[in-house]
Design an enzyme around this catalytic site. Sequence first.
Site, PDB file in Angstrom:
ATOM      1  N   CYS A 108      74.468 104.169  17.197  1.00  0.00           N
ATOM      2  CA  CYS A 108      75.276 102.412  17.595  1.00  0.00           C
ATOM      3  C   CYS A 108      75.369 101.997  16.818  1.00  0.00           C
ATOM      4  CB  CYS A 108      73.386 101.248  18.617  1.00  0.00           C
ATOM      5  SG  CYS A 108      74.483  99.853  18.973  1.00  0.00           S
ATOM      6  N   HIS A 143      73.679 104.206  22.914  1.00  0.00           N
ATOM      7  CA  HIS A 143      72.590 104.839  22.935  1.00  0.00           C
ATOM      8  C   HIS A 143      72.234 106.175  24.150  1.00  0.00           C
ATOM      9  CE1 HIS A 143      70.752 101.540  20.438  1.00  0.00           C
ATOM     10  NE2 HIS A 143      72.066 100.913  21.232  1.00  0.00           N
ATOM     11  N   GLU A 173      69.097 107.226  23.896  1.00  0.00           N
ATOM     12  CA  GLU A 173      68.007 107.876  23.427  1.00  0.00           C
ATOM     13  C   GLU A 173      67.327 106.702  24.952  1.00  0.00           C
ATOM     14  OE1 GLU A 173      70.013 105.294  21.987  1.00  0.00           O
ATOM     15  OE2 GLU A 173      68.514 103.411  22.124  1.00  0.00           O
TER      16      GLU A 173
END
Length: 240
Positions: A112, A217, A219
């Site tokens: 990001c 993202h 994660e």
Amino acid sequence: MPDQPLIALIATRQTHPKRAPTYEIPQAYLDAILTAGGLPILLPASLPLAALPRLVANFDGFVLSGGGDVDLMHYGGRANANVHAIDAERDAFELSLIPLVLAADKPLLAICRGVQVLNVALGGSLYEDIASALPAALRHDWYPNYQRDYLAHTVEVEPGSRLAEILGTRKLRTNSLHHQAIRQPAPALEVVAYAEDGVIEAVELPGKRFAIGVQWHPECLPDEPAMQRLFSEFVKAAHE
Ligand code: MN
């Protein structure tokens, strides 16, 4: 596991109304690195820049995480009312760190804001605000009032890229928690994924052990095997 690679993540300064500032990073990054077999270690962005060469030499891999906007002055951007959360300390730290990490060919995973600051560090520029610059673009800023794992749009990955090989697919749905994006890619970067509207969603540095940046993202998508392979391949490269 005695030989888990040491993965550096940058903790950034947060101020609070009723208590002293803290240095933080969202836990999801730590969980993703741990799950992938790495040891996540936080580096506060307040460390002296003179220490960076030693830190780069002593860590096995580096994650550039999400966060606020890169200061416009670093890429000749134009003032925009939606630019927010500029952190001069973090900008200085990451812009100094990136060339050292790449020169040492340490594995780098940029997420990001990370892909944006990577592009700026290497001489590229950003759209200060996608919705202002590209009115016909899809909505990319699915925050703050949405689930961070909301799959907002499709991304197409370039065939033959390292990213396509890792993800195991050329087309996938991703979350999207950004209002900025790469405008002019830095000369050293290869663009390897786009959203349906043409917004750049991933880059790589060819010839490096591992240097990949994604605009989404991963994660926040711990249940998506393709996303987790990004972390496991990154940690694997850091281990070699
Ligand atoms: Mn997006």
